[in-house]
Design a protein around this motif. Structure first.
Motif, PDB file in Angstrom:
ATOM      1  N   LEU A  83       9.914   5.158 -83.339  1.00 55.64           N
ATOM      2  CA  LEU A  83       9.873   4.710 -81.945  1.00 55.64           C
ATOM      3  C   LEU A  83      10.485   5.713 -80.977  1.00 55.64           C
ATOM      4  O   LEU A  83      10.517   5.467 -79.767  1.00 55.64           O
ATOM      5  CB  LEU A  83      10.586   3.363 -81.804  1.00 55.64           C
ATOM      6  CG  LEU A  83       9.917   2.178 -82.500  1.00 55.64           C
ATOM      7  CD1 LEU A  83      10.747   0.919 -82.325  1.00 55.64           C
ATOM      8  CD2 LEU A  83       8.499   1.960 -81.962  1.00 55.64           C
ATOM      9  N   VAL A  84      10.987   6.840 -81.484  1.00 53.51           N
ATOM     10  CA  VAL A  84      11.603   7.841 -80.624  1.00 53.51           C
ATOM     11  C   VAL A  84      11.112   9.232 -81.028  1.00 53.51           C
ATOM     12  O   VAL A  84      10.855   9.487 -82.204  1.00 53.51           O
ATOM     13  CB  VAL A  84      13.149   7.757 -80.689  1.00 53.51           C
ATOM     14  CG1 VAL A  84      13.673   8.088 -82.081  1.00 53.51           C
ATOM     15  CG2 VAL A  84      13.803   8.627 -79.634  1.00 53.51           C
ATOM     16  N   LYS A  85      10.960  10.111 -80.048  1.00 54.17           N
ATOM     17  CA  LYS A  85      10.547  11.494 -80.310  1.00 54.17           C
ATOM     18  C   LYS A  85      11.553  12.447 -79.686  1.00 54.17           C
ATOM     19  O   LYS A  85      12.096  12.196 -78.610  1.00 54.17           O
ATOM     20  CB  LYS A  85       9.153  11.774 -79.716  1.00 54.17           C
ATOM     21  CG  LYS A  85       8.032  10.935 -80.317  1.00 54.17           C
ATOM     22  CD  LYS A  85       7.806  11.251 -81.778  1.00 54.17           C
ATOM     23  CE  LYS A  85       6.673  10.401 -82.356  1.00 54.17           C
ATOM     24  NZ  LYS A  85       6.514  10.599 -83.824  1.00 54.17           N
ATOM     25  N   ASP A  86      11.777  13.586 -80.384  1.00 53.96           N
ATOM     26  CA  ASP A  86      12.632  14.621 -79.824  1.00 53.96           C
ATOM     27  C   ASP A  86      11.764  15.740 -79.255  1.00 53.96           C
ATOM     28  O   ASP A  86      10.532  15.716 -79.351  1.00 53.96           O
ATOM     29  CB  ASP A  86      13.630  15.144 -80.865  1.00 53.96           C
ATOM     30  CG  ASP A  86      12.965  15.819 -82.060  1.00 53.96           C
ATOM     31  OD1 ASP A  86      11.818  16.298 -81.939  1.00 53.96           O
ATOM     32  OD2 ASP A  86      13.615  15.897 -83.120  1.00 53.96           O
ATOM     33  N   VAL A  87      12.403  16.730 -78.666  1.00 46.87           N
ATOM     34  CA  VAL A  87      11.670  17.775 -77.952  1.00 46.87           C
ATOM     35  C   VAL A  87      10.729  18.562 -78.864  1.00 46.87           C
ATOM     36  O   VAL A  87       9.627  18.938 -78.456  1.00 46.87           O
ATOM     37  CB  VAL A  87      12.656  18.711 -77.214  1.00 46.87           C
ATOM     38  CG1 VAL A  87      13.532  19.491 -78.192  1.00 46.87           C
ATOM     39  CG2 VAL A  87      11.918  19.643 -76.264  1.00 46.87           C
ATOM     40  N   THR A  88      11.133  18.785 -80.103  1.00 50.66           N
ATOM     41  CA  THR A  88      10.290  19.521 -81.045  1.00 50.66           C
ATOM     42  C   THR A  88       9.017  18.741 -81.360  1.00 50.66           C
ATOM     43  O   THR A  88       7.913  19.313 -81.396  1.00 50.66           O
ATOM     44  CB  THR A  88      11.063  19.806 -82.347  1.00 50.66           C
ATOM     45  OG1 THR A  88      12.277  20.501 -82.028  1.00 50.66           O
ATOM     46  CG2 THR A  88      10.242  20.654 -83.295  1.00 50.66           C
ATOM     47  N   GLN A  89       9.169  17.448 -81.571  1.00 49.96           N
ATOM     48  CA  GLN A  89       8.008  16.605 -81.870  1.00 49.96           C
ATOM     49  C   GLN A  89       7.068  16.508 -80.670  1.00 49.96           C
ATOM     50  O   GLN A  89       5.847  16.518 -80.831  1.00 49.96           O
ATOM     51  CB  GLN A  89       8.487  15.211 -82.292  1.00 49.96           C
ATOM     52  CG  GLN A  89       9.228  15.197 -83.625  1.00 49.96           C
ATOM     53  CD  GLN A  89       9.937  13.874 -83.867  1.00 49.96           C
ATOM     54  OE1 GLN A  89      10.614  13.335 -82.983  1.00 49.96           O
ATOM     55  NE2 GLN A  89       9.802  13.336 -85.066  1.00 49.96           N
ATOM     56  N   VAL A  90       7.636  16.429 -79.469  1.00 53.44           N
ATOM     57  CA  VAL A  90       6.802  16.336 -78.275  1.00 53.44           C
ATOM     58  C   VAL A  90       6.080  17.663 -78.025  1.00 53.44           C
ATOM     59  O   VAL A  90       4.900  17.674 -77.649  1.00 53.44           O
ATOM     60  CB  VAL A  90       7.646  15.919 -77.046  1.00 53.44           C
ATOM     61  CG1 VAL A  90       6.795  15.907 -75.785  1.00 53.44           C
ATOM     62  CG2 VAL A  90       8.256  14.538 -77.278  1.00 53.44           C
ATOM     63  N   ALA A  91       6.769  18.768 -78.252  1.00 54.87           N
ATOM     64  CA  ALA A  91       6.131  20.083 -78.090  1.00 54.87           C
ATOM     65  C   ALA A  91       4.967  20.240 -79.055  1.00 54.87           C
ATOM     66  O   ALA A  91       3.898  20.758 -78.688  1.00 54.87           O
ATOM     67  CB  ALA A  91       7.159  21.188 -78.298  1.00 54.87           C
ATOM     68  N   ALA A  92       5.144  19.758 -80.279  1.00 59.27           N
ATOM     69  CA  ALA A  92       4.057  19.819 -81.267  1.00 59.27           C
ATOM     70  C   ALA A  92       2.896  18.927 -80.842  1.00 59.27           C
ATOM     71  O   ALA A  92       1.723  19.318 -80.964  1.00 59.27           O
ATOM     72  CB  ALA A  92       4.578  19.395 -82.637  1.00 59.27           C
ATOM     73  N   ALA A  93       3.216  17.752 -80.331  1.00 60.03           N
ATOM     74  CA  ALA A  93       2.165  16.827 -79.884  1.00 60.03           C
ATOM     75  C   ALA A  93       1.391  17.414 -78.709  1.00 60.03           C
ATOM     76  O   ALA A  93       0.161  17.275 -78.625  1.00 60.03           O
ATOM     77  CB  ALA A  93       2.785  15.489 -79.499  1.00 60.03           C
ATOM     78  N   ALA A  94       2.097  18.087 -77.796  1.00 62.80           N
ATOM     79  CA  ALA A  94       1.433  18.697 -76.642  1.00 62.80           C
ATOM     80  C   ALA A  94       0.509  19.825 -77.080  1.00 62.80           C
ATOM     81  O   ALA A  94      -0.582  20.012 -76.523  1.00 62.80           O
ATOM     82  CB  ALA A  94       2.479  19.221 -75.659  1.00 62.80           C
TER      83      ALA A  94
END
Length: 283
Positions: A155-166
């Motif tokens: 239920l939570v994402k960190d900056v690394t996960q969001v950068a990968a998703a982007a």
């Protein structure tokens, strides 16, 4: 009119009918941006829904992080909830003094800890007062209640996960900030942050999901708002905003529309906007 759901959103009428339930716990999660000129704790002390306890978003947080009000580690969350007399077997209703602003953040916080018997009060304290429901200024008598938690990392994402998703585009990213901030036309309220948005993200301003009285719009209205923003309400989604507060309103809306695969970027733009190595899109 809200369809009452004790796991997402309940009406003031529902709360009034259940106010004396022995296993109901009410939390006042009023929090305001620094430029609002309002003090959530002071407002709670002056008047709150009978039996409510104050949930301090800035204090029940990860003190090790330099970012504002990041989610607290499970041990701290448990100890703070025990001190508030909130524990296993309780139905929690959370509200705020803006109508619907910060309460959804606490709803997400509980879900992050594996506690799903929590709902946001539709329209919050303003609607409660406007309808003539009772208020009080005394703090409730607290009795300890044991709480077990199981952190739900999905239920939570960190900056690394969001950068990968982007980069990969395997999640859709939805930004809850106002359109001018999303486009990069307006400066960020926090100093030192670049203007713009996460590349590939979509913009659904949290306020567009609310009525003038702070209640959530109908499911059909919200579905249309997401569609207009080219957001697929059934696709797995990461929500983001300025500091992880209003992103939870978008998560609440998507959850009410049946999307069970939504995560919140806790650092949000306060984190993304400060790192030069992270790409920023404008327009």
């Amino acid at each position: 009119m809200a369809i009452d759901d004790p796991k997402t959103l309940v009406s003031t009428a529902w709360l009034a009918a259940h106010l004396d339930d022995p296993d109901l716990r009410i939390l006042d999660a009023s929090y305001y941006l620094p430029d609002a000129g309002r003090d959530g704790r002071a407002e709670y002390a002056a008047a709150h829904i009978p039996g409510a306890r104050y949930f301090d978003i800035n204090e029940i947080a990860d003190a090790r992080s330099a970012l504002p009000h990041m989610a607290a580690p499970p041990e701290k969350f448990m100890s703070r909830m025990r001190a508030l007399g909130v524990g296993d077997g309780h139905q929690v209703v959370v509200y705020d003094g803006a109508g619907l602003f910060s309460a959804a953040r606490v709803w997400w916080n509980f879900r992050l800890m594996g506690k799903t018997d929590i709902a946001v009060l539709d329209g919050g304290f303003p609607k409660w007062k406007a309808e003539g429901h009772p208020v009080e200024d005394m703090e409730p008598i607290i009795r300890d209640r044991h709480m077990t938690v199981q952190r739900q990392a999905h239920l939570v994402k960190d900056v690394t996960q969001v950068a990968a998703a982007a980069k990969l585009g395997d999640w859709q990213i939805v930004d809850a900030r106002a359109a001018a901030r999303f486009r990069g036309d307006a400066p960020e309220p926090r100093a030192g942050l670049r203007a713009g948005h996460i590349p590939g993200s979509k913009n659904v301003h949290y306020a567009s999901l609310l009525n003038a009285d702070g209640t959530m719009k109908s499911l059909d209205e919200m579905r249309a708002i997401f569609a207009a923003a080219e957001v697929d309400v059934n696709r797995r989604t990461i929500t983001t905003c300025g500091s992880g507060v209003t992103a939870a309103i978008v998560m609440l809306a998507l959850t009410r529309l049946g999307n069970a695969d939504v995560a919140l970027y806790d650092g949000s733009w306060t984190e993304w906007g400060q790192f030069e190595q992270l790409q920023v899109a404008k327009g």
